[in-house]
Scaffold this active site. Structure first.
Site, PDB file in Angstrom:
ATOM      1  N   GLU A 259       0.881  -1.169   0.000  1.00 35.48           N
ATOM      2  CA  GLU A 259       0.000   0.000   0.000  1.00 35.48           C
ATOM      3  C   GLU A 259       0.912   1.209   0.000  1.00 35.48           C
ATOM      4  O   GLU A 259       1.524   1.535   1.018  1.00 35.48           O
ATOM      5  CB  GLU A 259      -0.932  -0.031   1.215  1.00 35.48           C
ATOM      6  CG  GLU A 259      -2.110   0.906   1.065  1.00 35.48           C
ATOM      7  CD  GLU A 259      -1.885   2.234   1.752  1.00 35.48           C
ATOM      8  OE1 GLU A 259      -1.548   3.195   1.035  1.00 35.48           O
ATOM      9  OE2 GLU A 259      -2.046   2.308   2.970  1.00 35.48           O
ATOM     10  N   CYS A 293      -2.217   8.866   2.615  1.00 34.44           N
ATOM     11  CA  CYS A 293      -2.072   8.584   1.186  1.00 34.44           C
ATOM     12  C   CYS A 293      -3.390   8.695   0.432  1.00 34.44           C
ATOM     13  O   CYS A 293      -3.404   8.830  -0.790  1.00 34.44           O
ATOM     14  CB  CYS A 293      -1.473   7.195   0.990  1.00 34.44           C
ATOM     15  SG  CYS A 293      -2.336   5.924   1.914  1.00 34.44           S
TER      16      CYS A 293
END
Length: 487
Positions: A259, A293
């Site tokens: 990720e 993010c």
């Protein structure tokens, strides 16, 4: 201040680090929060070996036993909730409310979720197949099962922006599936993960099932990836580091769950509800100071609404209270470190040089003489080729780029190395869903920045490899085995 030095957690024992300790700094006060252990490469390898030794027995435990341990761990963390939240706040710089709800609170919820997950079926029937007689044997009807098996030893390398939710989101589903773990937290805020390990040990996790190692430099992380005892690496962090990890994993054919970075496009159409769009985009300024993010940092707005949206975002940013995370009135706390503050500020200056207009922010909050603060910053008059538009800044900085029609808006959204989560704001939900299907991103929020925590999470392109969250995490931490038999 006197701080009790942390020790490594290896094979069920608290172990003195070979390299001494390093200081963990409060980003708000610049004071020492605690002392984290410096593991040697040999100690990391020992932790991986302990996880390897524990894997066989743990993988054969009954799912009900794994579920009970995860549930007990959640109870133990809940018992010491406020103390854990204070440590998380101090080492990460999150506001007190974020540390409680989004960090420790979500960590508890993830242990609960994967206590249930341990009981989910791991066998799925495959449709029978009729085979003619031939070189492979007699004619017959062949049945089959697809069975999910644990991968083995999983290294969990976690990010600094959520020292509870991120590690729990890796550790809990990995354990639920019968894997053992070697956890390497981010160097900036590792103290919470040692508390998580203590809770799991108290809950009855057998020795070696969970191991935690830390280090201020690259050595511990590199050893946790290249150890021959590691079967899989689950990493949350920057794309650049993820690429280096993937190269090592490729040489050893190790499984990966990555990720990585994001540069979320917020596509604001001409018929959007601007109040809703501003509230969603504004989370980049407020939620953990943009160090997330999934933030909608790249605002693509229809030219007819550009001035209106820019003015509304400016007003929103100027209303936010920047300051001490312990203060209930604070909405925007510090970024994680002085080095990261310098990096964010350098991007803002780069934006100026590239021709962007700093509408608000762009300077340090004047009244704060300590701490790593960055004022919420809005850059307008941006063009798609600017580095501030193309690269992840990871701070409370939003860039605005106009477009003239829907086709151009979609093209601009997809013109990115990243593809984690994008967003669409439109008064026409059918239109928004149609556009969402065209976006090259692992997730799309339609008129929201909210998340469904059972939906798959992960990225396209350089935003990652694989999917987790909900039952998808159980799949990510398992291998699928086929069992075939003649009927």
């Amino acid at each position: 201040m006197n701080h009790v030095p942390e020790r490594l957690f290896v094979g069920g024992e608290w172990v003195e680090p070979a390299g001494g300790h390093y200081e963990v700094i409060d980003p708000a006060t610049e004071e020492v929060v605690g002392l984290a252990p410096e593991a040697s490469r040999a100690q990391v390898y020992e932790a991986a070996a302990a996880a390897r030794d524990a894997f066989g027995p743990w993988s054969r435990t009954r799912p009900e036993e794994r579920a009970a341990i995860l549930d007990r761990a959640a109870d133990i963390v809940r018992r010491d909730f406020l103390a854990h939240a204070e440590v998380a706040r101090a080492e990460s710089g999150a506001t007190a409310s974020t540390a409680r709800s989004m960090q420790v609170g979500v960590g508890i919820a993830r242990f609960r979720r994967y206590a249930r997950g341990a009981l989910e079926p791991v066998e799925e029937a495959v449709a029978p197949q009729i085979n003619e007689a031939g070189p492979m044997g007699r004619a017959g009807v062949f049945g089959a099962l697809a069975v999910r098996q644990p991968v083995g030893v999983i290294t969990c390398i976690t990010s600094y922006n959520n020292p509870w939710a991120n590690p729990a989101g890796k550790i809990a589903p990995a354990l639920a599936m019968g894997n053992t773990v070697l956890v390497k937290p981010a160097p900036q805020d590792p103290l919470s993960v040692y508390r998580m390990a203590a809770a799991l040990a108290e809950a009855g996790v057998p020795p070696g099932v969970v191991n935690v190692v830390t280090g201020s430099g690259a050595e511990a992380g590199e050893a946790s990836v290249d150890s021959p005892d590691v079967d899989m690496v689950s990493f949350t962090g920057s794309t650049a580091v993820g690429q280096r990890i993937a190269e090592v994993c490729g040489r050893g054919m190790k499984r990966q769950l990555m990720e990585l970075g994001g540069k979320g496009a917020a596509l604001v159409l001409d018929d959007a509800d601007l109040d809703a769009a501003v509230a969603g985009i504004g989370t980049t300024f407020s939620f953990y100071s943009g160090q997330i993010c999934t933030a909608p940092t790249r605002v693509l707005v229809h030219r007819s609404r550009q001035d209106e949206l820019t003015a509304a975002l400016t007003a929103y940013a100027n209303r936010l209270t920047v300051g001490d995370p312990r203060d209930r009135a604070t909405v925007v706390g510090p970024v994680i470190s002085a080095a990261h503050r310098d990096r964010v500020e350098a991007y803002v200056e780069l934006g100026r040089k590239e021709g962007a207009r700093v509408v608000t922010g762009g300077v340090r909050p004047g009244r704060l003489d300590r701490g790593f603060y960055v004022a919420p910053t809005l850059l307008a008059d941006c063009t798609p080729d600017m580095r501030v538009v193309r690269e992840e800044i990871f701070g409370p900085v939003v860039v605005v780029v106009p477009f003239d029609d829907e086709e151009e808006g979609v093209a601009l959204a997809n013109d990115s190395d990243y593809g984690l989560i994008d967003y669409v704001w439109s008064g026409d939900v059918a239109r928004a869903f149609r556009i969402a299907r065209r976006l090259r991103a692992g997730g799309v929020g339609v008129n929201t920045v909210g998340r469904n925590m059972e939906a798959p999470f992960g990225g396209f392109k350089k935003s990652g490899v694989g999917r987790d969250v909900g039952s998808y995490a159980l799949h990510a931490y398992s291998e699928t085995q086929a069992i075939v038999w003649p009927g």
